[in-house]
Design an enzyme around this catalytic site. Structure first.
Site, short mmCIF file in Angstrom:
data_model
loop_
_atom_site.label_atom_id
_atom_site.label_comp_id
_atom_site.label_asym_id
_atom_site.label_seq_id
_atom_site.Cartn_x
_atom_site.Cartn_y
_atom_site.Cartn_z
N ARG A 181 -8.00 -1.66 16.90
CA ARG A 181 -8.33 -1.12 15.60
C ARG A 181 -9.44 -2.02 15.08
O ARG A 181 -10.43 -2.19 15.78
CB ARG A 181 -7.09 -1.05 14.69
CG ARG A 181 -7.22 0.06 13.64
CD ARG A 181 -6.00 0.21 12.76
NE ARG A 181 -5.92 -0.85 11.75
CZ ARG A 181 -4.96 -0.90 10.83
NH1 ARG A 181 -4.02 0.02 10.79
NH2 ARG A 181 -4.95 -1.88 9.94
N LYS A 228 0.81 -1.24 0.00
CA LYS A 228 0.00 0.00 0.00
C LYS A 228 0.83 1.28 0.00
O LYS A 228 0.39 2.29 -0.51
CB LYS A 228 -0.98 -0.01 1.18
CG LYS A 228 -0.33 -0.01 2.54
CD LYS A 228 -1.36 -0.27 3.65
CE LYS A 228 -0.65 -0.29 5.00
NZ LYS A 228 -1.41 -1.01 6.03
C1 LIG Z 1 -0.67 -2.09 6.50
C2 LIG Z 1 -1.19 -3.37 6.97
C3 LIG Z 1 -0.34 -4.48 7.07
C4 LIG Z 1 1.16 -4.40 6.81
O1 LIG Z 1 1.76 -3.77 7.91
P1 LIG Z 1 3.37 -3.68 8.02
O2 LIG Z 1 3.57 -3.17 9.42
O3 LIG Z 1 3.81 -2.71 7.00
O4 LIG Z 1 3.90 -5.04 7.81
C5 LIG Z 1 -0.89 -5.69 7.46
N1 LIG Z 1 -2.21 -5.80 7.75
C6 LIG Z 1 -3.06 -4.75 7.70
C7 LIG Z 1 -4.48 -4.93 8.05
C8 LIG Z 1 -2.57 -3.50 7.31
O5 LIG Z 1 -3.40 -2.45 7.27
#
Ligand SMILES: *Cc1c(COP(=O)(O)O)cnc(C)c1O
Length: 355
Positions: free
Chosen positions: A130, A37
């Site tokens: 969250r 992302k």
């Molecule tokens: C952004 C995100 C991730 C990846 O997180 P990192 O800390 O960059 O590995 C994984 N799961 C969800 C739901 C996310 O929003």
């Protein structure tokens, strides 16, 4: 002619990191979704990641999946869907993370209309506060999900260390597995996937203490910056310098370390404070808050100290660098995740790919 500021992106290094993370996880029976992302759908980078063996990519914005439709990989939506985007979720994503029955029902209707099934991972909140259903509600909601003809329940998952800063451990990972077993037993079903979090879970994979049964992770920062995010430690054998931010020096002068005259507010409305370090050699780099998030860049040359920045000027203390730099020279910086995001969004920063 090279343009500055720019972000140099080493595609070989990112490819290496993808393969390495995939291997480390596979050794522990874990499959990986690579969360891309932060790249805002940059096709060159995404292609490289897919070509390096990533079969599932995670994005938070459907627009990116729409634009990357031609590329072959499993599309996982990592932000729980808005009701207003349900149609696009079913059209452009193979899997989505979910926590609201109302949305899952809408996804099911949409999938049925298209005579297909949409796969979901049900998120459980294990304390980070969250997204996710509370553990006590998991069985009830799964019961409802099983009624939906357009939905395939691919797994359950959790997300930690994002809002509440909760670190994954044997306790909460064990709890996730327990919830899975309870659902399986009471509803007589099989749940294939247990998605045990993001890059903050990597330290457990490396340490060999990730509970058996956690068989899926969603990794972003880990392969992007070569760092786990529970304790912020570098991961051995991964490249930490995939990205290099480069800016050009436009002024070098010996100046005092304290401004002269009455001190009012700076360009951003803050009252600046200064420590008197006497005269110093200062360089201005043509890079500012208008380009990117500047609080989180780190000069590669450890002798350089960042003094501050305004919208278009980054001010450095280069006193300890001797005569190494002159006007027109390029200064290199490492970026953190937040800064990388702002760089990828910024149209002022040229993206340069090296291979
Ligand atoms: C952004 C995100 C991730 C990846 O997180 P990192 O800390 O960059 O590995 C994984 N799961 C969800 C739901 C996310 O929003």
């Amino acid at each position: 002619m090279s343009k500055y500021p720019c972000l140099e992106i080493d595609l070989n290094k990112i490819s290496y990191n993808v393969k390495k993370i995939k291997d480390i996880c596979r050794d522990k029976g874990i499959s990986t979704a690579f969360v891309t992302k932060v790249f805002c759908g940059d096709e060159t980078i995404i292609k490289e990641i897919v070509n390096s063996g990533a079969d599932t990519l995670g994005e938070s914005r459907i627009d990116n999946f729409r634009r990357l439709k031609k590329l072959h990989f499993k599309k996982l939506l990592v932000r729980i869907p808005m009701l207003s985007e349900v149609e696009e979720v079913v059209e452009y994503c193979d899997i989505s993370l979910n926590s609201e029955l109302k949305v899952i029902q809408a996804l099911s209707r949409e999938a049925e209309n298209r005579s297909k099934k949409h796969s979901i991972i049900l998120m459980v909140d294990l304390g980070d506060l969250r997204e996710g259903v509370l553990p006590k509600d998991a069985i009830e909601i799964v019961k409802e999900i099983l009624e939906l003809k357009g939905i395939e329940l691919l797994g359950i998952g959790t997300n930690l260390t994002c809002y509440g800063g909760v670190i994954p451990d044997e306790n909460n990972m064990g709890r996730l597995l327990e919830i899975k077993h309870n659902i399986e037993e009471s509803l007589n079903i099989n749940i294939p996937l247990v998605s045990g979090g993001n890059s903050s879970s990597l330290y457990m994979v490396e340490g060999g203490n990730i509970p058996k049964g956690i068989n899926h992770l969603r990794i972003g920062e880990g392969f992007i910056l070569g760092r786990e995010t529970a304790f912020g430690k570098d991961i051995d054998h991964l490249h930490k310098d995939v990205f290099t931010l480069k800016g050009e020096i436009i002024e070098i002068k010996e100046k005092p370390s304290i401004p002269e005259g009455k001190i009012g507010l700076d360009a951003f409305g803050n009252k600046p404070e200064f420590e008197d370090k006497g005269f110093m050699k200062r360089a201005i780099v043509a890079l500012g808050k208008q380009d990117i998030l500047l609080e989180v860049i780190y000069p590669r040359d450890k002798k350089i100290e960042i003094l501050g920045a305004s919208s278009d000027h980054l001010i450095l203390n280069i006193t300890s660098c001797g005569n190494k730099y002159s006007v027109g020279d390029i200064v290199e910086f490492d970026v953190n995740y937040g800064c990388l995001l702002s760089v990828m969004i910024s149209s002022y920063i040229e993206k340069r790919y090296i291979k």
